[in-house]
Scaffold this active site. Structure first.
Site, PDB file in Angstrom:
ATOM      1  N   TYR A 101      35.230  51.613  51.439  1.00 12.85           N
ATOM      2  CA  TYR A 101      35.527  50.198  51.654  1.00 12.85           C
ATOM      3  C   TYR A 101      36.994  49.905  51.386  1.00 12.85           C
ATOM      4  O   TYR A 101      37.677  50.656  50.687  1.00 12.85           O
ATOM      5  CB  TYR A 101      34.624  49.290  50.819  1.00 12.85           C
ATOM      6  CG  TYR A 101      34.869  49.241  49.323  1.00 12.85           C
ATOM      7  CD1 TYR A 101      35.550  48.182  48.735  1.00 12.85           C
ATOM      8  CD2 TYR A 101      34.359  50.231  48.482  1.00 12.85           C
ATOM      9  CE1 TYR A 101      35.738  48.103  47.362  1.00 12.85           C
ATOM     10  CE2 TYR A 101      34.542  50.165  47.111  1.00 12.85           C
ATOM     11  CZ  TYR A 101      35.229  49.100  46.554  1.00 12.85           C
ATOM     12  OH  TYR A 101      35.419  49.041  45.196  1.00 12.85           O
TER      13      TYR A 101
ATOM     14  N   TYR B  14      33.317  46.604  53.974  1.00  7.12           N
ATOM     15  CA  TYR B  14      32.493  47.754  53.612  1.00  7.12           C
ATOM     16  C   TYR B  14      32.139  48.574  54.845  1.00  7.12           C
ATOM     17  O   TYR B  14      31.810  48.026  55.912  1.00  7.12           O
ATOM     18  CB  TYR B  14      31.193  47.297  52.958  1.00  7.12           C
ATOM     19  CG  TYR B  14      31.341  46.759  51.553  1.00  7.12           C
ATOM     20  CD1 TYR B  14      31.474  47.617  50.477  1.00  7.12           C
ATOM     21  CD2 TYR B  14      31.318  45.390  51.310  1.00  7.12           C
ATOM     22  CE1 TYR B  14      31.599  47.141  49.189  1.00  7.12           C
ATOM     23  CE2 TYR B  14      31.452  44.896  50.028  1.00  7.12           C
ATOM     24  CZ  TYR B  14      31.587  45.770  48.966  1.00  7.12           C
ATOM     25  OH  TYR B  14      31.718  45.295  47.690  1.00  7.12           O
TER      26      TYR B  14
ATOM     27  N   LYS C 236      25.730  36.596  30.625  1.00  2.70           N
ATOM     28  CA  LYS C 236      27.195  36.562  30.547  1.00  2.70           C
ATOM     29  C   LYS C 236      27.673  35.203  31.044  1.00  2.70           C
ATOM     30  O   LYS C 236      27.302  34.767  32.135  1.00  2.70           O
ATOM     31  CB  LYS C 236      27.779  37.697  31.389  1.00  2.70           C
ATOM     32  CG  LYS C 236      27.369  39.085  30.909  1.00  2.70           C
ATOM     33  CD  LYS C 236      27.846  40.179  31.841  1.00  2.70           C
ATOM     34  CE  LYS C 236      27.093  40.144  33.161  1.00  2.70           C
ATOM     35  NZ  LYS C 236      27.499  41.257  34.062  1.00  2.70           N
ATOM     36  N   ARG C 237      28.534  34.567  30.240  1.00  2.00           N
ATOM     37  CA  ARG C 237      28.916  33.184  30.516  1.00  2.00           C
ATOM     38  C   ARG C 237      30.416  33.019  30.733  1.00  2.00           C
ATOM     39  O   ARG C 237      30.983  31.950  30.485  1.00  2.00           O
ATOM     40  CB  ARG C 237      28.422  32.299  29.373  1.00  2.00           C
ATOM     41  CG  ARG C 237      26.913  32.427  29.121  1.00  2.00           C
ATOM     42  CD  ARG C 237      26.479  31.696  27.866  1.00  2.00           C
ATOM     43  NE  ARG C 237      26.759  30.267  27.984  1.00  2.00           N
ATOM     44  CZ  ARG C 237      26.870  29.458  26.933  1.00  2.00           C
ATOM     45  NH1 ARG C 237      26.752  29.944  25.698  1.00  2.00           N
ATOM     46  NH2 ARG C 237      27.105  28.173  27.120  1.00  2.00           N
TER      47      ARG C 237
ATOM     48  N   GLY D 152      31.707  33.254  26.744  1.00  2.00           N
ATOM     49  CA  GLY D 152      31.157  34.365  25.974  1.00  2.00           C
ATOM     50  C   GLY D 152      29.850  34.867  26.554  1.00  2.00           C
ATOM     51  O   GLY D 152      29.678  34.924  27.779  1.00  2.00           O
TER      52      GLY D 152
ATOM     53  N   ALA E 232      35.409  43.912  34.810  1.00  2.00           N
ATOM     54  CA  ALA E 232      35.017  43.484  33.466  1.00  2.00           C
ATOM     55  C   ALA E 232      33.509  43.547  33.250  1.00  2.00           C
ATOM     56  O   ALA E 232      33.052  43.863  32.157  1.00  2.00           O
ATOM     57  CB  ALA E 232      35.524  42.062  33.212  1.00  2.00           C
TER      58      ALA E 232
ATOM     59  N   ASP F 214      31.200  45.634  34.532  1.00  2.00           N
ATOM     60  CA  ASP F 214      30.761  47.005  34.267  1.00  2.00           C
ATOM     61  C   ASP F 214      31.205  47.453  32.880  1.00  2.00           C
ATOM     62  O   ASP F 214      30.461  48.121  32.154  1.00  2.00           O
ATOM     63  CB  ASP F 214      31.330  47.959  35.323  1.00  2.00           C
ATOM     64  CG  ASP F 214      30.875  47.608  36.728  1.00  2.00           C
ATOM     65  OD1 ASP F 214      29.799  47.008  36.879  1.00  2.00           O
ATOM     66  OD2 ASP F 214      31.619  47.925  37.676  1.00  2.00           O
TER      67      ASP F 214
ATOM     68  N   ASP G  83      40.327  49.499  37.095  1.00  2.00           N
ATOM     69  CA  ASP G  83      38.991  49.141  36.633  1.00  2.00           C
ATOM     70  C   ASP G  83      38.579  49.904  35.390  1.00  2.00           C
ATOM     71  O   ASP G  83      37.680  49.464  34.679  1.00  2.00           O
ATOM     72  CB  ASP G  83      37.957  49.430  37.720  1.00  2.00           C
ATOM     73  CG  ASP G  83      37.843  48.294  38.697  1.00  2.00           C
ATOM     74  OD1 ASP G  83      38.842  47.567  38.851  1.00  2.00           O
ATOM     75  OD2 ASP G  83      36.776  48.125  39.306  1.00  2.00           O
TER      76      ASP G  83
END
Length: 377
Positions: free
Chosen positions: A102, A118, A237-238, A242, A289, A291, A327
């Site tokens: 990709y 992709y 996850k927010r 947090g 972030a 992963d 990454d």
């Protein structure tokens, strides 16, 4: 063992096995639309292999299981992932289907300017199925990490994930990152229901508050837990707020998953809710972030740390990636991360991390040159 999502398969060959597609990705030489970028550099990408690489870099026994073409791109993927210390012995080569690739732009994934093209339809990984993936390698682990991306690749891949999440006495702890990618689903209305079903069969689930709203129309952490009461641990996850963790099944759901990890993941008789604020981070590149957070949380889970500390390790691993151009980057030394995790609430709230912070207190070791950057698929 006690504590939510504790794992008790110490005799397993791997700490974590990650199953999914990894692809060769082409990164732009300059900002702009794909139509305007003159050249691209080669890297690798895949949510599951990202987690495996981060865990191996943190000192765990990580294995990536996937399927690539019998081509040069497949050779490159296997070599690059193995360079992080990941076991790639269970990767299969497909003589008839190509390795997926990709192209993407430099813009933040969350913005409208971000473009991804992709070329993965009919890829070797899309042919993964219960008939051609080595179950012995998948189950010989303390944790098996899966994501919703694999479920979207093909009907055979979905059958594989349904099979792996079936209740069985020998299954490891099942970790599932929802990773809702609407553009991957063949039918736009199919993905949300499939992902909800898979998440309800897992022991540990990661989901973003934003993607829960996009996929399921759910707003707020309580509504997400109401829709997902079965997982022993649910991590919501927010973003800048947090993360909130629900741990311990409600009594009516405590025996709903009869897997090999079930007796050690229930987290005791009482359920609990833990919210941990995010860190202040000087962001260099806002990719990878999610992963990294999963890898940090899983690493702390393997160490049987308290829930708060698992989330903080997730935040720290994510911060390491956010403050580097790629990454994947070297995680903080474990002793350094443990010191930061042990800070009181006020000190944690004042902590601000910028580029180079992971080098602090790192013990010099003889290491081979860092492998190339990895990017999410």
């Amino acid at each position: 063992m006690s504590g939510p999502a504790a794992v008790g398969r110490g005799a397993a060959t791997a700490d974590v096995v990650c199953l999914g597609e990894s692809m060769v990705t082409f990164l732009p030489s300059q900002p702009g639309r794909l139509a305007d970028v003159p050249s691209f550099g080669r890297a690798i990408g895949g949510a599951e292999s990202n987690v495996a690489c981060a865990l191996a870099a943190a000192g765990h026994r990580a294995k990536w299981v996937g399927r690539v073409g019998a081509d040069g791109f497949g050779d490159h993927l296997v070599d690059a992932i193995a360079a992080y210390g990941v076991d790639t012995s269970a990767v299969r080569r497909d003589p008839d289907r190509p390795t997926g690739i990709y192209f993407r732009t430099a813009a933040d994934r969350a913005t409208g300017a971000h473009e991804v093209a992709y070329y993965r339809a009919g890829s070797a990984a899309s042919a993964m199925s219960p008939a051609n993936v080595p179950y012995a390698d998948l189950l010989d682990a303390r944790i098996l990490h899966l994501t919703g991306i694999t479920a979207a690749l093909s009907a055979d891949c979905l059958s594989l994930l349904r099979s792996l999440t079936e209740p069985r006495p020998d299954r490891p702890l099942i970790s599932f990152d929802v990773n809702y990618r609407p553009h991957l689903w063949r039918r736009g209305d199919e993905g949300p229901g499939v992902l909800l079903d898979l998440a309800r069969r897992a022991d540990l689930v990661f989901v973003g508050e934003d993607e829960a709203e996009e996929a399921w129309g759910l707003r707020g952490t309580d509504a997400i837990r109401e829709a997902l009461p079965e997982p022993a641990v649910l991590v919501v996850k927010r973003g800048a707020e947090g993360a909130t963790v629900f741990s311990g099944r409600r009594p009516e759901h405590r025996s709903s998953i009869a897997g090999g990890a079930d007796s050690s993941v229930a987290g005791g008789a009482d359920s609990s809710v833990t919210t941990v604020p995010a860190l202040h981070v000087d962001v260099v590149a806002a990719v990878g972030a999610g992963d990294a957070f999963a890898a940090g949380f899983l690493s702390a889970t393997l160490r049987e740390l308290p829930v708060r500390d698992r989330v903080r390790h997730g935040h720290l691993m994510a911060a390491a990636v956010l403050t580097a151009p790629g990454d994947l980057t070297d995680p903080p030394a474990r002793a350094h991360a443990d010191e930061l995790v042990a800070l009181d609430e006020a000190a944690w709230g004042r902590l601000r991390l910028g580029p180079g912070w992971t080098a602090a207190d790192r013990v010099d070791t003889d290491r081979s040159p860092a492998p190339q950057e990895v990017h999410p698929a």
